[in-house]
Design an enzyme around this catalytic site. Sequence first.
Site, short mmCIF file in Angstrom:
data_model
loop_
_atom_site.label_atom_id
_atom_site.label_comp_id
_atom_site.label_asym_id
_atom_site.label_seq_id
_atom_site.Cartn_x
_atom_site.Cartn_y
_atom_site.Cartn_z
N THR A 1 -9.94 -10.79 4.83
CA THR A 1 -10.17 -10.96 5.67
C THR A 1 -11.60 -10.61 6.51
OG1 THR A 1 -7.86 -9.78 6.30
CG2 THR A 1 -9.51 -10.28 7.95
N SER B 1 1.00 -1.06 -0.22
CA SER B 1 0.12 0.01 -0.47
C SER B 1 0.66 1.42 -0.06
CB SER B 1 -0.94 -0.02 1.20
OG SER B 1 -0.01 0.38 2.01
N GLU C 1 -10.34 -0.25 -10.22
CA GLU C 1 -11.91 -0.69 -9.16
C GLU C 1 -12.66 0.07 -9.66
OE1 GLU C 1 -10.74 -0.44 -5.59
OE2 GLU C 1 -12.29 -0.08 -5.17
N GLY D 1 -10.27 -7.17 0.54
CA GLY D 1 -11.44 -7.51 2.30
C GLY D 1 -11.18 -9.45 2.14
N ASN E 1 -5.17 -8.45 4.10
CA ASN E 1 -4.07 -7.87 5.13
C ASN E 1 -4.23 -7.70 5.68
OD1 ASN E 1 -2.16 -5.36 5.78
ND2 ASN E 1 -3.32 -4.00 5.17
N ASN F 1 -7.43 -10.63 -1.99
CA ASN F 1 -7.07 -9.79 -1.36
C ASN F 1 -6.15 -9.96 0.52
OD1 ASN F 1 -6.14 -8.65 -3.58
ND2 ASN F 1 -6.34 -6.67 -3.50
N ASP G 1 -0.92 -1.84 -4.16
CA ASP G 1 -2.05 -2.05 -3.80
C ASP G 1 -2.85 -0.66 -3.09
OD1 ASP G 1 -3.95 -3.41 -2.81
OD2 ASP G 1 -3.51 -3.25 -0.49
N GLY H 1 -10.49 -5.03 6.03
CA GLY H 1 -11.51 -4.53 7.61
C GLY H 1 -11.44 -5.57 8.11
P1 13P Z 1 -8.02 -6.84 4.63
O1 13P Z 1 -7.23 -6.24 5.25
O2 13P Z 1 -10.18 -6.92 4.95
O3 13P Z 1 -7.79 -8.25 4.40
O4 13P Z 1 -8.12 -6.23 2.91
C1 13P Z 1 -6.92 -6.38 2.17
C2 13P Z 1 -6.85 -5.36 0.89
O5 13P Z 1 -8.15 -5.72 0.06
C3 13P Z 1 -6.02 -5.29 0.37
O6 13P Z 1 -6.18 -4.35 -0.90
#
Ligand code: 13P
Length: 281
Positions: free
Chosen positions: A210, A49, A136, A208, A231, A229, A84, A180
């Site tokens: 996670t 990022s 995107e 996203g 993070n 993805n 990213d 998140g």
């Molecule tokens: P998360 O932090 O929800 O896993 O998302 C990561 C993401 O989409 C990075 O571009």
Amino acid sequence: MLVNFNKMLMNAKRGKYAVPHLNINNLEWTKYILEKCNELEVPVILGVSEGAAKYMGGFNAITGMVKGLMQDLNITIPVCLHVDHGSSKETCIKAIDAGFTSVMIDASRHELEENIKITKEVVEYAHERGVSVEAEVGHIGGTEDNITSSATNATLEDCLTLYENTGIDSLAPALGSVHGFYKGEPNLDFETMKTINENLPIPLVLHGGTGIPDDKIKKAISCGISKININTDLQSVWSKAVRKFLDENKDVYDPRKIIGSGEQAIKTRIEEIVTLFGTKR
Ligand code: 13P
């Protein structure tokens, strides 16, 4: 080998699995990810990022670090070094000039016409240099790099218009996922995901990752998602392990021991992710 994502994602699209995009924050995370993915013999996309790039010193520092680690650790899997959510053409150009093999231009906060204009300029610059581009459509909300924004879902029409007018290599359509942790159950629009996949020849990306339950990850892959993805998930398992270590070892002050106490947690989670995504060489 440091490569763009084209071959790995087209293989994933054809083979109906996903390649993990794992965000990096420092040398140690990069080392853990490279070692584990090399052991598992799967390709990986290292996501950086803008905030993480700034934290690590800049794009040149990161390219040097990744290339050096790959050489010293004898990493033989395909590795893609990817920006990213690049927020501007200038950021993407800086990263490409520093040796990044892939960029995401995220102009999704603009109207579609402006998104297309900016994305097209990045594609022209990137493709001349063999660099892949993700864009995107709609807007993926949630909290990323400490910035919180609300979501707008993508439509098939907008995805087609952006693809046809830019020549991007992969697309992240916003379809209900957020960055998140989720508040409640994630509500993904699988129907539209499937339709977009049937109408676009390029691989689709799910941001996203996670907190999306395993069955929904599998469903997203079956609907055409080829890159997922992650993070927050790795940040969360790493910080839990480090917190526990510090609680149990109050006298330790060696940063290598402190940072390294999260190594196993990251590596274990990567293996679970790769198994869930069905990632193949
Ligand atoms: P998360 O932090 O929800 O896993 O998302 C990561 C993401 O989409 C990075 O571009």
